[in-house]
Scaffold this active site. Structure first.
Site, short mmCIF file in Angstrom:
data_model
loop_
_atom_site.label_atom_id
_atom_site.label_comp_id
_atom_site.label_asym_id
_atom_site.label_seq_id
_atom_site.Cartn_x
_atom_site.Cartn_y
_atom_site.Cartn_z
N HIS A 135 22.64 -15.62 28.42
CA HIS A 135 22.38 -14.17 28.57
C HIS A 135 22.92 -13.42 27.35
O HIS A 135 22.21 -12.61 26.75
CB HIS A 135 23.12 -13.62 29.79
CG HIS A 135 22.51 -13.94 31.11
ND1 HIS A 135 21.19 -13.72 31.40
CD2 HIS A 135 23.05 -14.46 32.24
CE1 HIS A 135 20.96 -14.08 32.66
NE2 HIS A 135 22.07 -14.55 33.18
N LYS A 142 27.59 16.08 45.64
CA LYS A 142 26.88 17.13 46.36
C LYS A 142 27.77 17.75 47.43
O LYS A 142 27.88 18.97 47.55
CB LYS A 142 25.60 16.56 46.99
CG LYS A 142 24.63 16.02 45.98
CD LYS A 142 23.36 15.52 46.62
CE LYS A 142 23.55 14.27 47.43
NZ LYS A 142 23.97 13.09 46.65
N THR A 143 28.41 16.89 48.20
CA THR A 143 29.31 17.39 49.24
C THR A 143 30.46 18.16 48.62
O THR A 143 30.81 19.26 49.06
CB THR A 143 29.84 16.21 50.08
OG1 THR A 143 28.73 15.41 50.49
CG2 THR A 143 30.59 16.69 51.29
N GLU A 173 25.91 -18.02 31.20
CA GLU A 173 26.33 -16.67 30.76
C GLU A 173 26.20 -16.56 29.24
O GLU A 173 25.81 -15.51 28.72
CB GLU A 173 27.76 -16.38 31.21
CG GLU A 173 27.95 -16.32 32.72
CD GLU A 173 27.06 -15.30 33.41
OE1 GLU A 173 26.74 -14.25 32.81
OE2 GLU A 173 26.66 -15.56 34.57
N GLY A 228 20.36 14.96 44.36
CA GLY A 228 20.97 14.01 43.42
C GLY A 228 21.28 12.69 44.08
O GLY A 228 21.40 12.63 45.30
N PRO A 229 21.42 11.66 43.27
CA PRO A 229 21.75 10.34 43.81
C PRO A 229 23.09 10.35 44.54
O PRO A 229 23.89 11.27 44.33
CB PRO A 229 21.81 9.43 42.58
CG PRO A 229 21.48 10.26 41.41
CD PRO A 229 21.33 11.67 41.82
N PRO A 230 23.35 9.36 45.37
CA PRO A 230 24.61 9.31 46.11
C PRO A 230 25.81 9.32 45.17
O PRO A 230 25.77 8.74 44.10
CB PRO A 230 24.54 7.97 46.84
CG PRO A 230 23.12 7.58 46.85
CD PRO A 230 22.48 8.22 45.67
N GLY A 231 26.84 10.02 45.59
CA GLY A 231 28.09 9.99 44.84
C GLY A 231 28.14 10.91 43.63
O GLY A 231 29.06 10.83 42.84
N ASP A 286 18.80 -13.61 38.73
CA ASP A 286 18.16 -13.23 37.47
C ASP A 286 16.64 -13.24 37.63
O ASP A 286 15.95 -12.34 37.14
CB ASP A 286 18.53 -14.23 36.37
CG ASP A 286 20.02 -14.22 36.09
OD1 ASP A 286 20.66 -13.19 36.39
OD2 ASP A 286 20.53 -15.23 35.58
P1 ADP Z 1 27.62 12.98 47.40
O1 ADP Z 1 27.80 13.94 48.51
O2 ADP Z 1 26.74 13.48 46.31
O3 ADP Z 1 27.21 11.61 47.84
P2 ADP Z 1 30.42 13.33 47.19
O4 ADP Z 1 30.51 14.79 46.97
O5 ADP Z 1 30.68 12.86 48.56
O6 ADP Z 1 29.04 12.78 46.70
O7 ADP Z 1 31.38 12.63 46.16
C1 ADP Z 1 32.27 11.64 46.54
C2 ADP Z 1 33.53 11.73 45.71
O8 ADP Z 1 33.26 11.41 44.36
C3 ADP Z 1 34.12 13.11 45.67
O9 ADP Z 1 34.98 13.31 46.73
C4 ADP Z 1 34.84 13.13 44.34
O10 ADP Z 1 36.11 12.54 44.47
C5 ADP Z 1 34.02 12.21 43.49
N1 ADP Z 1 33.10 12.98 42.64
C6 ADP Z 1 31.76 12.93 42.67
N2 ADP Z 1 31.21 13.72 41.74
C7 ADP Z 1 32.24 14.31 41.09
C8 ADP Z 1 32.33 15.24 40.02
N3 ADP Z 1 31.25 15.73 39.41
N4 ADP Z 1 33.56 15.62 39.62
C9 ADP Z 1 34.66 15.13 40.21
N5 ADP Z 1 34.64 14.26 41.22
C10 ADP Z 1 33.45 13.84 41.67
ZN ZN Z 2 22.49 -15.02 35.18
MG MG Z 3 27.80 13.42 50.51
#
Ligand code: ADP
Ligand code: ZN
Ligand code: MG
Length: 615
Positions: free
Chosen positions: A425, A205-206, A422, A199-202, A497
Site C-alpha cells: 500500500h 449542531k447540538t 502494508e 451537517g454531518p454527525p459530530g 481493500d
Molecule cells: P452534532 O450534533 O452535529 O452531531 P455535537 O454538537 O453533538 O455534534 O458535537 C459533539 C461534541 O463535539 C461537542 O459536544 C463538542 O465537544 C465537539 N464539537 C463538535 N463540533 C465542535 C466545534 N465546532 N467546536 C468545538 N467543539 C466541537
Molecule cells: Zn490492506
Molecule cells: Mg447532535
C-alpha cells in the site's frame, strides 16, 4: 432511582408482613392460663364457677369467678352459646364475648391468606413499571420529555464553538431576534420561525444551538426526533404540543428538534402507509410553527444530517426556511477546535497543534474533541505530567483505527505477510503522482485491522479527480499485489481493500460519470428505505444491457489499477523488500524516517530474497 426505592420498600414490607403472620399462626394469642378441654369448660359452667368466656375464632379464654384463667378450644363452627344451652346452663349467668373478627391475630391471618395475592400484584406492578422505562411515565404519559434549562440557561457560548465562523455569523441574527425583537417588529419584519442546521454527525449542531440560546440568554427546550418514534400513535403529536406550550410560556425561547429527519422525512415514503406516527408528529410540528403569533418570540432550531430526505413542507417559507450549514472543519477550523478543547489541559510545549490539525483530515469537531481526550487519557496512563506529541500521534491512530492490540500474538509468517501487504500500500501510494503522501505504516494490529497505512493529503480537498481515483484504487490494491508478488498466493487479509476498491470503482461509473464508455450520466437512484432503518436501496433506472456494461466498466477500472500496482511493485521490488524488512523488525515507521527510507537507494536484492514459504 425512585423506582428502585419503591421496589425495595415494597419488598421489606412484604417480609415484615410475612414474619408477623407466621408469628401469629404459630403462637396465636391464647390468652393466658392452662389449657383445659371444652367439656371441662362446660362442666365449670354447669357448676356456676364461670364468670366469662371470650371467643376468638375457635379459641376460648375462660375466666372463673375466683379469678383463674384457662384457655380452651372449641369445634369449628360450634356455637358456645348453643353448647351452654344444650348443657342446661343459663346463658345469662355467663358473659360470652365474641372477639372474632376484630382480634389482632385475625387481621394478620387475613393478610396471611392474601399474601400470595399481594405478592403477585407486586410482581405485576413491578413488571409494568419496568416496561415503561425508568421515567415514571405512568402519570406523564404523552407529555414532552423536553429537557429544560431554565434558571441555569445554557452556559455555552459562541466561543465554545470553533471554526465555523460563517454559521456563527448567520446565527448571530437569530440571537438578535431573540434579544431585541422590537427592533425588527417595529419595521414590520417577520421574525424567522425555523432554522435548519445541516451537517454531518459530530460537527457541532447540538452544541451550536445551545450556544445560540446561551448567547441570547434564553431558555432552551430540546427534544430528539428519534424520541418521537415510540410506542403509541398520537403520543408524538401530544409531546410536540406540550413542548411548544412550555416554550411559549417561557418565551423568548429556543426549541431545538434534534435529528428532525427521524420525523420529517418525505411523508408517505415509509412502507407503513401514510398515517403513521411520524406523519402525525410532523404535522403537529408544522401546525405549531404556523400557529405562532408574530408577537410570540420562539425560534425553532432543528438539526439534521440528511436534508435531502426532508419533507418539502418543512422547508416552506415561514417554517424552516433558513439553512445553516456546518461542515467538517478545514485545517484552520480543526486547529481552532483543537485549541478550544485543549484549553485547561496541560499540553506539552512540544505539541504543535498545527501538525495535529494537518494530520487529521476528515475529522469532525466531535472526533477532535475525542482525540484530545484520548491523548490526555494516554498521558495519564503513562503517568506523565503533560500531554506530549507522542500521545497525540497515538490518539490519532486510535480514533481512526481503534486501539492497538499488542496482545494479539501474530506468528512470524503472518507478520511477514502483513509487512509486505502494508508495504505494498505504502509504496504504491508513494510512487503514484496523484495519490496522497504516505505518512505512517504500521503492522501492529488495531481494532479489526491487522496492520495499517495512513495517508495524509497535503491540503484539504473537496473535489476528487479521476486521476486521483485511479491512483487511490491502485494504492488500495497495492497490499494484495505485494502479497501476490512476494508469496505467490493470496490471503484473506485484503478483503476490506477489495470491498473499498469495488465501491470506489462502482461510484466512479454510476455516480460520477467517470467512465468513457458509459458517458457522463448517473445510474440508479439511491433511496433510503425508511422502514428498514438505514438500509439503502438502489432503484435501477437502466436496462439489463446497461447493467452488464456497468459491470464490465467496473471490472476494467479495477483491472487497470491492479495492473498499475503490479508494474510498480515489480519495478521497485527491492524497495518493497527493504520496507517490509524494516517493518518486520521495527513494526512502525512514520513521518521523516519513512520518507527517508522511501527516497533512499534500496539495497540490491540478493539472489534468493524471497522469504521461503513456510510449509
Ligand atoms: P452534532 O450534533 O452535529 O452531531 P455535537 O454538537 O453533538 O455534534 O458535537 C459533539 C461534541 O463535539 C461537542 O459536544 C463538542 O465537544 C465537539 N464539537 C463538535 N463540533 C465542535 C466545534 N465546532 N467546536 C468545538 N467543539 C466541537
Ligand atoms: Zn490492506
Ligand atoms: Mg447532535
Amino acid at each position: 432511582m425512585r423506582n428502585r426505592w419503591m421496589k425495595n420498600s415494597f419488598v421489606y414490607l412484604l417480609i415484615i408482613v410475612a414474619i408477623i403472620a407466621i408469628f401469629f399462626t404459630f403462637f396465636p394469642g391464647r390468652g393466658s392460663g392452662t389449657e383445659v378441654s371444652i367439656s371441662e369448660v362446660v362442666a365449670m359452667a354447669q357448676s356456676g364457677r364461670l364468670q366469662s368466656i371470650a371467643v376468638d375464632g375457635n379459641s376460648l379464654s375462660v375466666r372463673t369467678k375466683d379469678g383463674q384463667e384457662f384457655s380452651s378450644r372449641k369445634e369449628d363452627g360450634a356455637s358456645v352459646l348453643e353448647m351452654l344451652r344444650d348443657a342446661g346452663v343459663d346463658a345469662s349467668a355467663v358473659e360470652v364475648e365474641v372477639r372474632g373478627s376484630s382480634g389482632l391475630s385475625n387481621i394478620f391471618g387475613l393478610l396471611f391468606s392474601f399474601l400470595p395475592l399481594i405478592f403477585f400484584g407486586g410482581v405485576l406492578l413491578f413488571m409494568v413499571r419496568q416496561a415503561q422505562g425508568s421515567n415514571n411515565q405512568t402519570m406523564s404519559f404523552g407529555r414532552s420529555r423536553a429537557r429544560m434549562f431554565v434558571g441555569n440557561r445554557p452556559s455555552v457560548t459562541f466561543a465554545d464553538v470553533a471554526g465555523v465562523d460563517e454559521a456563527k455569523e448567520e446565527l448571530q441574527e437569530v440571537v438578535e431576534f431573540l434579544k431585541y425583537p422590537e427592533r425588527f417588529l417595529s419595521l414590520g419584519a417577520r421574525i424567522p420561525r425555523g432554522v435548519l442546521l445541516v451537517g454531518p454527525p459530530g460537527t457541532g449542531k447540538t452544541l451550536m444551538s445551545r450556544a445560540v440560546a446561551g448567547e441570547a440568554g434564553v431558555p432552551f427546550f430540546s427534544i430528539s426526533g428519534s424520541e418521537f418514534v415510540e410506542m403509541f400513535v398520537g403520543v408524538g403529536a401530544s409531546r410536540v404540543r406540550d413542548l411548544f406550550d412550555q416554550a411559549k410560556r417561557n418565551a423568548p425561547a429556543i426549541v431545538f428538534v434534534d435529528e428532525i429527519d427521524a420525523v420529517g422525512r418525505h411523508r408517505g415514503a415509509g412502507l407503513g402507509g401514510g398515517h403513521d406516527e411520524r406523519e402525525q408528529t410532523l404535522n403537529q410540528i408544522l401546525v405549531e410553527m404556523d400557529g405562532f403569533e408574530s408577537s410570540v418570540n420562539v425560534i425553532v432550531l432543528a438539526a439534521t444530517n440528511r436534508p435531502d430526505i426532508l419533507d418539502p413542507a418543512l422547508l416552506r417559507p415561514g417554517r424552516f426556511d433558513r439553512r445553516v450549514v456546518l461542515d467538517l472543519p478545514d485545517i484552520a477550523g480543526r486547529l481552532k477546535v483543537l485549541q478550544v478543547h485543549s484549553k485547561g489541559k496541560p499540553i506539552d510545549t512540544d505539541v504543535n497543534m498545527e501538525v495535529v490539525a494537518k494530520e487529521t483530515p476528515g475529522f469532525s469537531g466531535a472526533d477532535l474533541a475525542n482525540l484530545v481526550n484520548e491523548a490526555a487519557i494516554l498521558a495519564a496512563r503513562r503517568s506523565k505530567k503533560t500531554v506530549t506529541f507522542d500521545e497525540f500521534g497515538e490518539a490519532i491512530d486510535r480514533v481512526i483505527a481503534g486501539p492497538e492490540r499488542k496482545s494479539r500474538i501474530v506468528n512470524h509468517r503472518e507478520k511477514e505477510i502483513t509487512a509486505y501487504h502494508e508495504g505494498g500500500h505504502a509504496l504504491v501510494g508513494h510512487l503514484l503522482p496523484h495519490a496522497d503522501p504516505v505518512h505512517k505504516v504500521s503492522i501492529v494490529a488495531r481494532g479489526q485491522m491487522g496492520g495499517y497505512t495512513r495517508f495524509v493529503p497535503p491540503e484539504d480537498r473537496y473535489l476528487t479527480t479521476r486521476a486521483q481515483f485511479n491512483d487511490m484504487l491502485a494504492t488500495a490494491l497495492g497490499g494484495r499485489v505485494a502479497e501476490e508478488l512476494t508469496f505467490g498466493e493470496i490471503t484473506t487479509g485484503a478483503s476490506n481493500d477489495l470491498e473499498h476498491a469495488t465501491r470506489l470503482a462502482r461510484n466512479m461509473v454510476t455516480r460520477f460519470g467517470m467512465s468513457e464508455k458509459l458517458g457522463p450520466r448517473t445510474f440508479g437512484k439511491r433511496e433510503e428505505l425508511v422502514f428498514l432503518g438505514r438500509e439503502i436501496s438502489e432503484q435501477r433506472d437502466y436496462g439489463d444491457r446497461v447493467a452488464e456494461e456497468i459491470d464490465q466498466e467496473v471490472h476494467a477500472i479495477i483491472q487497470a489499477a491492479h495492473t498499475a500496482a503490479t508494474e510498480l511493485l515489480t519495478a521497485h521490488k527491492a524497495k518493497l523488500v527493504q520496507l517490509a524488512r524494516h517493518l518486520i523488525s521495527h513494526e512502525t515507521i512514520e513521518g521523516d524516517a519513512l520518507n527517508k527510507l522511501l527516497e533512499s537507494e534500496a539495497p540490491p536484492l540478493e539472489a534468493e530474497v524471497e522469504p521461503t514459504p513456510a510449509d
